[in-house]
Design a protein around this motif. Structure first.
Motif, short mmCIF file in Angstrom:
data_model
loop_
_atom_site.label_atom_id
_atom_site.label_comp_id
_atom_site.label_asym_id
_atom_site.label_seq_id
_atom_site.Cartn_x
_atom_site.Cartn_y
_atom_site.Cartn_z
N MET A 102 26.51 -13.40 -12.00
CA MET A 102 25.20 -14.05 -12.07
C MET A 102 24.61 -14.27 -10.68
O MET A 102 23.41 -14.49 -10.54
CB MET A 102 25.32 -15.39 -12.81
CG MET A 102 25.67 -15.25 -14.29
SD MET A 102 25.74 -16.83 -15.15
CE MET A 102 23.99 -17.29 -15.15
N CYS A 103 25.46 -14.18 -9.65
CA CYS A 103 24.99 -14.37 -8.27
C CYS A 103 24.56 -13.02 -7.69
O CYS A 103 25.07 -12.58 -6.64
CB CYS A 103 26.09 -15.00 -7.42
SG CYS A 103 26.81 -16.50 -8.09
N ARG A 104 23.64 -12.39 -8.32
CA ARG A 104 23.31 -11.01 -7.98
C ARG A 104 22.57 -10.87 -6.66
O ARG A 104 22.46 -9.76 -6.12
CB ARG A 104 22.49 -10.37 -9.11
CG ARG A 104 21.17 -11.06 -9.40
CD ARG A 104 20.52 -10.43 -10.63
NE ARG A 104 21.39 -10.61 -11.79
CZ ARG A 104 21.16 -10.01 -12.95
NH1 ARG A 104 20.15 -9.20 -13.10
NH2 ARG A 104 21.98 -10.23 -13.97
N ASN A 105 22.03 -11.95 -6.13
CA ASN A 105 21.32 -11.90 -4.84
C ASN A 105 22.18 -12.38 -3.67
O ASN A 105 21.66 -12.62 -2.58
CB ASN A 105 20.04 -12.73 -4.91
CG ASN A 105 18.97 -12.03 -5.74
OD1 ASN A 105 18.66 -10.87 -5.52
ND2 ASN A 105 18.41 -12.75 -6.72
N LEU A 106 23.46 -12.48 -3.89
CA LEU A 106 24.38 -12.95 -2.85
C LEU A 106 24.37 -11.98 -1.67
O LEU A 106 24.53 -10.77 -1.83
CB LEU A 106 25.79 -13.06 -3.43
CG LEU A 106 26.80 -13.92 -2.67
CD1 LEU A 106 26.36 -15.37 -2.63
CD2 LEU A 106 28.17 -13.80 -3.33
N THR A 107 24.18 -12.51 -0.47
CA THR A 107 24.18 -11.67 0.73
C THR A 107 25.33 -12.01 1.68
O THR A 107 25.79 -11.14 2.41
CB THR A 107 22.85 -11.81 1.50
OG1 THR A 107 22.65 -13.18 1.86
CG2 THR A 107 21.69 -11.31 0.66
N VAL A 108 25.78 -13.26 1.69
CA VAL A 108 26.87 -13.68 2.59
C VAL A 108 27.89 -14.47 1.78
O VAL A 108 27.55 -15.43 1.09
CB VAL A 108 26.34 -14.55 3.75
CG1 VAL A 108 27.49 -14.94 4.69
CG2 VAL A 108 25.25 -13.81 4.52
N LEU A 109 29.17 -14.05 1.89
CA LEU A 109 30.24 -14.70 1.13
C LEU A 109 31.36 -15.12 2.09
O LEU A 109 31.96 -14.27 2.77
CB LEU A 109 30.78 -13.76 0.07
CG LEU A 109 31.93 -14.27 -0.81
CD1 LEU A 109 31.55 -15.56 -1.52
CD2 LEU A 109 32.34 -13.20 -1.82
#
Length: 291
Positions: free
Chosen positions: A49-56
């Protein structure tokens, strides 16, 4: 076992205030940065659901496998240093990944990065290797990163040669501190890196070789910092001129001391001796004599 899931995100105080005014699913879709470092996480669950995640941020955990990140097409930075990862897997979908931090794990072979065409930084320092082991870099992975990789950190991994790294022609920053490099032939690799600006080889036996620093400065034309010390441009030019003068002198000496070349004598037309056969005869015998 602590598993990173959307439920765990929902319970996190760091994210509680940010989700006010949005439904939780809406909040997950807007999420770009996710901070879960030092949380004793052992596994990554379904975060699709976190499809716009850029930094983890997942450093300082207990993760053993890289998994369930195939959804993260927009991920650019992945921090997973100081975990228990043994293999680099399941990253082929991360087409936009530019910085990958995997230091302090248990990786023995660097592979599985062939699809990461935008990767510019790769950090692999301080792998916890078994006695006698050294970190290996798969040549296929290196070739695939040749046009993109600008920063490579392989500190403290028992590495004793760098030949396979010559393909990384875009490298600008290279660090291989506290390894087992001992041969000055490493300069032949560095000559293939025309963009190199900063390099650190401290703690390697090669650093104790005569003229170590001078030789690398003449090979790496753009290098600005070597082993934490800046390179003065006047010093560089002096060393380059000195090297050129030394090579020219050596060439002259070789010409002076080399034995003369024996050339074969050219064959010439024979000398014809005309000898009459008798006083009243017009016939002659031609006798060929060498000159």
């Amino acid at each position: 076992m602590v598993r990173l899931t959307v439920e765990l995100i929902a319970k996190s105080r760091n994210h509680f205030k940010k989700k006010r005014g949005l439904s939780f699913p809406e909040y997950l879709r807007t999420l770009t940065h996710l901070h879960f470092s030092n949380k004793n996480i052992e596994d990554i669950g379904d975060l699709s659901m976190c499809r716009n995640l850029t930094v983890l941020y997942l450093y300082d955990n207990q993760i053993t496998n890289i998994c369930n990140l195939g959804f993260a097409f927009n991920l650019t930075h992945l921090y997973m240093q100081n975990n228990n990862i043994t293999h680099i897997d399941n990253l082929s979908n991360l087409q936009r990944l530019s910085k990958l931090y995997l230091g302090g794990n248990r990786i023995t072979v660097v592979e599985g990065l062939e699809q990461l065409k935008e990767l510019t930084e790769l950090h692999l320092e301080n792998q916890r290797l078994a006695p006698g082991e050294k970190l290996l870099l798969d040549p296929r992975t290196l070739c695939s990163l040749a046009k993109s990789l600008c920063v490579l950190n392989i500190n403290n991994n028992n590495i004793d040669e760098l030949r396979d790294l010559a393909v990384l022609k875009e490298l600008q920053h290279f660090s291989a501190v506290d390894n087992k490099l001992h041969n000055m032939e490493v300069k032949d690799v560095f000559s293939h890196w025309p963009q190199l600006l900063q390099m650190d080889l401290g703690g390697n036996p090669v650093c104790k070789k005569p003229k170590y620093r001078d030789r690398l400065i003449t090979v790496c034309k753009k290098l600005e910092i070597l082993d934490g010390r800046e390179i003065n441009e006047l010093t560089r030019q002096f060393l380059i001129n000195w090297k050129a003068s030394k090579e020219a002198k050596k060439k002259r000496n070789n010409l002076l001391t080399s034995p003369p070349t024996l050339h074969a004598q050219p064959r010439t037309a024979p000398t014809a001796l005309l000898k009459p056969l008798g006083p009243n005869l017009c016939r002659f015998v031609i006798i060929y004599l060498p000159r």
